[in-house]
Design a protein around this motif. Structure first.
Motif, PDB file in Angstrom:
ATOM      1  N   GLU A 139       0.827  -1.212   0.000  1.00 30.76           N
ATOM      2  CA  GLU A 139       0.000   0.000   0.000  1.00 30.76           C
ATOM      3  C   GLU A 139       0.860   1.260   0.000  1.00 30.76           C
ATOM      4  N   SER A 142       2.482   3.446  -3.489  1.00 33.75           N
ATOM      5  CA  SER A 142       1.993   4.637  -4.200  1.00 33.75           C
ATOM      6  C   SER A 142       2.609   5.919  -3.626  1.00 33.75           C
ATOM      7  N   ASN A 143       3.160   5.831  -2.413  1.00 34.87           N
ATOM      8  CA  ASN A 143       3.828   7.012  -1.821  1.00 34.87           C
ATOM      9  C   ASN A 143       5.347   6.888  -1.839  1.00 34.87           C
ATOM     10  N   THR A 144       5.850   5.952  -2.616  1.00 32.59           N
ATOM     11  CA  THR A 144       7.303   5.770  -2.588  1.00 32.59           C
ATOM     12  C   THR A 144       8.009   7.071  -2.975  1.00 32.59           C
ATOM     13  N   LYS A 170      -6.076  -1.230  -2.700  1.00 28.25           N
ATOM     14  CA  LYS A 170      -4.780  -0.591  -2.877  1.00 28.25           C
ATOM     15  C   LYS A 170      -3.702  -1.658  -2.632  1.00 28.25           C
ATOM     16  N   ASP A 175      -2.703  -1.878  -9.009  1.00 28.59           N
ATOM     17  CA  ASP A 175      -2.418  -0.600  -8.356  1.00 28.59           C
ATOM     18  C   ASP A 175      -0.901  -0.328  -8.340  1.00 28.59           C
ATOM     19  N   LEU A 176      -0.120  -1.383  -8.111  1.00 26.28           N
ATOM     20  CA  LEU A 176       1.344  -1.223  -8.087  1.00 26.28           C
ATOM     21  C   LEU A 176       1.848  -0.776  -9.459  1.00 26.28           C
ATOM     22  N   LYS A 178       0.098   0.684 -11.791  1.00 26.15           N
ATOM     23  CA  LYS A 178      -0.403   2.045 -12.062  1.00 26.15           C
ATOM     24  C   LYS A 178       0.514   3.079 -11.394  1.00 26.15           C
ATOM     25  N   SER A 179       0.842   2.843 -10.133  1.00 29.12           N
ATOM     26  CA  SER A 179       1.734   3.779  -9.435  1.00 29.12           C
ATOM     27  C   SER A 179       3.082   3.872 -10.135  1.00 29.12           C
ATOM     28  N   GLU A 182       2.893   5.996 -13.167  1.00 33.39           N
ATOM     29  CA  GLU A 182       2.790   7.421 -12.837  1.00 33.39           C
ATOM     30  C   GLU A 182       4.137   8.010 -12.412  1.00 33.39           C
ATOM     31  N   LYS A 183       4.955   7.175 -11.788  1.00 36.20           N
ATOM     32  CA  LYS A 183       6.211   7.681 -11.229  1.00 36.20           C
ATOM     33  C   LYS A 183       7.403   7.454 -12.165  1.00 36.20           C
TER      34      LYS A 183
END
Ligand code: GLY
Ligand code: MN
Ligand code: MN
Length: 541
Positions: A139, A142-144, A170, A175-176, A178-179, A182-183
């Protein structure tokens, strides 16, 4: 006194949570060494991002049994879904000043979820059992704080695209990914798919004089990857009417190749293939066990086989033996095909209700602690080969022996196949099934060898044989009903498949326990089976 000791041990095993689960998985040291080996191959300022497998849905609220992605397992030893591994070429420093060069995100512990679906290792567990010093929950990914755009190269594998968009959770693979997208530069760069990149490289690297040959290669690639048909550069090159026009498209392909994306989807699969194709002693131990279990399965079926049995029941006997040895799964869907069914190469229905007097082709492999065997035996359901079955069988056996003899360090990967094909063509001529050795036919339509390991078709570079590779040698002859030969051959299908360890000396047949010659098979089938007396009530009356 005995009772007191028993009680103490019993209470201790409950309070210390001694789980009575297998202890012979690969040790954490193995996975750590594999990560180190991969890191050594990575260029400066690069990061590898490796995703675990998701859970796949079977129907409604029932999921398929989870199986880990083999590359992820090889590098981590982690056997749960929804995780991601980051491996850095260079030391990183986090916000607390801690230095690290690898990190794993795993599902968090959750007593409610664990009550339904079983225990999770969690962050503390992967540190304790798998030897990671830096870990966080999926979870948190996404904030890594890691900025993937700042690396010279980001290595990933092609996404599998076979998992659900599970908005509800999440930290699941969707989700992983997707994140990550994005990054990273994933969505913003003109990132080329592997087949497109290969064709662009071919176009760029080949002198225009070779255009005719290149066109042939592209023609074949287009049939496999239809999206190439829509690609303007590929089509422009193919349709160019002269060398000047071709050169223009070469330049365009070169520009595309060089426009900078730091994402690379080839490095990981190529380098992990190179690592995984040669087995370490720890791997060989587990792989040998999987193979021996599968050979014992063949032996027990040889003893138990009766004409009244169904293909399903025969499959069940093999798989019972696997479970009896504690093998978790089958390495691939079991194939049990009687008579004409054996001609269907990946026949997995296994639903013929009586095998009768046919030959029964049985291609099955136990998966033991992640490693899978791949063993095929073909046997007469009534215990005795008839003359036609025997004649075809002897040709395949001779071809297999010729193939196995070619499994020597330094020989080309295709050599066993070439030897086997030669023997099969000669044998088919001798039996009058084809007229001459150069005749085109489809009685042996598949390759002879592949690597085995964590995958049944394990990755490899398919160069010359090296010590401690394990490959199959699996020639076959398949004569479906209606084939252009004497009817007496129709419905005969024979494959013999063994798992061969390449050594510095003679090839070692790891599945040799399962009889292979006509004489040895018939002798084994004449033996009594414990299942002869295993009688169940008839439920159809
Ligand atoms: N069992 C699949 C194969 O023989 O390759
Ligand atoms: Mn095989
Ligand atoms: Mn097989």
């Amino acid at each position: 006194m005995k009772r007191i000791i028993f009680l103490v041990v019993f209470v201790a095993s409950i309070s210390f949570g001694i789980a009575q689960t297998p202890t012979d998985y690969l040790p954490k040291k193995f996975h750590k060494e594999r990560r180190e080996a991969l890191r050594k191959k990575m260029p400066q300022n690069s990061v590898a991002v490796v995703f675990a497998n998701p859970i796949r849905n079977r129907a409604n609220d029932v999921d398929y049994v989870f199986h880990q992605d083999p590359n992820f397992y090889y590098l981590t030893g982690f056997r749960e879904p929804n995780a991601v591994l980051l491996l850095f070429s260079n030391d990183q420093t986090d916000e607390n000043g801690t230095v690290y060069n690898e990190m794993i995100y795993v599902p968090k512990r959750d007593p409610k979820a664990e009550m339904w679906n079983g225990k999770r290792l969690g962050v503390a567990g992967v540190k304790r059992d798998l030897g990671f010093t830096k870990a966080a929950t999926s979870e948190d990914f996404s904030n890594t704080p890691i900025d993937f755009t700042k690396f010279d190269q980001v290595f990933i594998e092609q996404f599998k695209d076979d998992y659900r968009n599970s908005e509800r959770k999440k930290g699941e693979v969707y989700d992983l990914v997707k994140s990550f997208k994005e990054k990273s530069n994933y969505n913003t760069t003109n990132f080329l798919s592997t087949p497109k990149k290969r064709i662009y490289e071919l176009i760029t690297a080949s002198p225009v004089e070779n255009a005719a040959n290149v066109a042939q290669v592209i023609g074949r690639a287009v049939t496999v990857y239809p999206s190439l048909k829509e690609d303007k550069i590929v089509q422009g090159y193919q349709n160019a009417s002269n060398d000047k026009a071709r050169k223009e498209f070469q330049e365009k392909a070169s520009l595309e190749l060089n426009s900078k994306s730091n994402i690379n989807i080839e490095f990981l699969s190529a380098n992990l293939a190179e690592m995984r194709e040669v087995k370490t002693p720890e791997e060989l131990k587990l792989l040998t066990k999987a193979i021996r279990i599968s050979a014992v399965g063949q032996i027990e079926v040889m003893k138990a086989m009766k004409p009244h049995m169904s293909e399903t029941e025969i499959q069940g006997i093999h798989e019972f033996v696997y479970k009896k040895y504690g093998a978790e799964y089958e390495g691939y869907p079991s194939i049990v095909g009687a008579g004409n069914n054996g001609c269907i190469l990946h026949y997995i229905e296994n639903n013929k209700t009586k095998v009768g007097h046919d030959l029964v082709l049985m291609d099955l492999g136990a998966e033991y602690r992640g490693y899978t065997a791949d063993v095929t035996r073909t046997i007469p359901a009534n215990g005795k080969f008839n003359p036609e079955q025997k004649a075809v069988y002897e040709v395949v056996l001779k071809a297999q022996n010729a193939g196995i003899d070619a499994c020597k360090v330094g020989n080309a990967f295709w050599q066993p196949g070439q030897e086997a094909k030669r023997v099969i063509n000669e044998g088919l001529v001798e039996l009058g099934i084809i007229k001459n050795v150069n005749e085109q036919h489809s009685y042996f339509p598949h390759g002879t060898s592949h690597h085995i390991g964590l995958d049944v078709h394990d990755p490899g570079t398919y160069g010359a044989f090296k010590e401690n590779m394990v490959i199959t040698v699996e020639p076959g002859i398949y004569i479906p009903e209606g084939s252009p030969c004497d009817k007496k051959w129709w419905g005969i299908a024979v494959r013999i498949e063994d798992d061969i360890l390449i050594t510095n000396g003679a090839p070692k047949n790891l599945s040799e326990e399962a009889p292979r010659t006509v004489k040895a098979i018939e002798a084994m089938m004449a033996k009594k089976s414990v299942l002869d007396d295993f009688l169940l009530p008839n439920l159809d009356e």
